[in-house]
Design a protein around this motif. Structure first.
Motif, short mmCIF file in Angstrom:
data_model
loop_
_atom_site.label_atom_id
_atom_site.label_comp_id
_atom_site.label_asym_id
_atom_site.label_seq_id
_atom_site.Cartn_x
_atom_site.Cartn_y
_atom_site.Cartn_z
N ASP A 4 -31.28 -7.27 31.57
CA ASP A 4 -31.16 -7.47 33.24
C ASP A 4 -30.28 -8.28 34.16
N GLN A 5 -30.08 -9.61 33.55
CA GLN A 5 -29.72 -10.87 34.18
C GLN A 5 -27.88 -10.89 33.96
N GLN A 8 -27.03 -8.20 36.57
CA GLN A 8 -26.60 -8.82 37.52
C GLN A 8 -25.35 -9.36 38.43
N CYS A 9 -25.16 -9.61 36.81
CA CYS A 9 -23.56 -10.71 36.71
C CYS A 9 -22.43 -10.21 37.64
N PRO A 11 -22.01 -6.25 38.20
CA PRO A 11 -22.90 -5.34 38.90
C PRO A 11 -22.50 -3.67 38.96
#
Length: 333
Positions: A4-5, A8-9, A11
């Motif tokens: 998930d992280q 986010q980096c 997208p």
């Protein structure tokens, strides 16, 4: 960093492409065909995003041109997710599982894995205290009636030379045998002459060790595995890690592609930092912690320019040297 992280980096495709361009072209955008640093962005309706035209040779290129991702039709997010899976694993990841994870076929995942390993070639010589050891790669031979298979130096398994800097980096490379004519040029290219060598009792190491600052040995044949600070336990730890990757993940490491698997395992070994950990009993213990994923991704992509893998006629792969790539015709992006 979890998935998930990571998302986010990165997208979208623009974020993935901008990251690749910032790393691969960290010293300025250069044409991969002629090397000129003057190029223009193309923004036509039918032009793929991130396409440039060289001001000298007039050829078009993208950030993946003449890299192991050359001519890819996959999204850059799938490539980053595959890189994340490989460098974030402890012993590697099989092409079958990588195919399910990324969402491609197994043959495609197999090529992606080797393309990523092609980027992992280490650079620089080892210094300080350097341990040398050899590892025989291969499973147990088939049982045959009245046939006794030799062990140790008499085996016909593929051999790999391991050179590891204590609390530092590792270099490993396949070798044909352990003769001095084979090992000497490899050791001198991998290890600085100012290093302090530590080896076992192999006769070839005695001659090679005389060229270095100091040379210490342990005699495994007499049951000696450490003599004070003299040992090759670090090199044997890397060999054990290679064995666990073969036994638990890949099951078979072919002679043709062994050098790439050694690069992968060495890449994860080299991208760790040393930290002191205090146990519950109050004792200090040194542990090796992997570097952040983004740092490892940047290190991986910074070495991919000029390296390519191409399919062969029998669905295999072959690496292209810069000389071969220079003579190839221009491939459409």
């Amino acid at each position: 960093m979890n998935l998930d992280q990571l998302r986010q980096c990165f997208p979208d495709e623009t974020a993935c492409r901008n990251f690749l361009e910032s790393v691969i072209w960290s010293h300025g955008r250069r044409c991969p065909h002629c090397g000129r640093d003057k190029s223009y962005r193309l923004q036509g309706k039918s032009t793929l995003p991130g396409t440039y035209e060289c001001g000298g040779c007039k050829k078009q290129f993208r950030v993946t041109t003449k890299t192991p991702m050359h001519g890819t039709k996959l999204s850059l997010w799938k490539w980053i997710m595959a890189m994340y899976s490989i460098i974030n694993s402890s012993k590697g990841i099989s092409s079958v599982y990588l195919a399910r994870w990324v969402g491609v076929s197994q043959p495609t995942a197999w090529k992606i894995g080797h393309a990523i390993r092609e980027m992992m070639a280490p650079d620089g010589q080892l210094n300080g205290i350097v341990e040398l050891d050899e590892k025989y790669v291969g499973g147990k031979p088939r049982r045959e009636k009245d046939v006794r298979h030799k062990r140790g130096h008499g085996t016909n398994k593929q051999q790999a030379l391991i050179a590891v800097e204590r609390h530092g980096s590792v270099r490993s490379i396949p070798v044909d045998n352990n003769k001095i004519t084979t090992l000497a040029p490899l050791v001198t290219s991998l290890v600085s002459r100012k290093a302090d060598l530590m080896t076992d009792e192999l006769p070839s190491y005695r001659s090679i060790g005389s060229w270095y600052q100091t040379h210490s040995q342990v005699n495994h044949g007499q049951g000696q595995y450490a003599n004070g600070d003299t040992h090759i336990n670090t090199a044997e730890s890397f060999g054990a890690l290679l064995e666990r990757a073969k036994f638990g993940v890949f099951h078979s490491l072919s002679r043709k592609h062994l050098h790439r698997y050694l690069r992968e395992i060495g890449f994860r070994w080299n991208h760790r930092e040393r930290k002191e950990h205090v146990t519950k009993t109050g004792k200090k213990k040194v542990v090796m912690i992997p570097l952040p994923i983004t740092v490892m991704l940047a290190s991986l992509l910074s070495c991919c320019a000029g390296k390519q893998l191409r399919r062969t006629k029998n669905s295999g792969i072959r690496s292209l040297s810069p000389e071969i790539m220079f003579n190839l015709p221009y491939f459409r992006l």
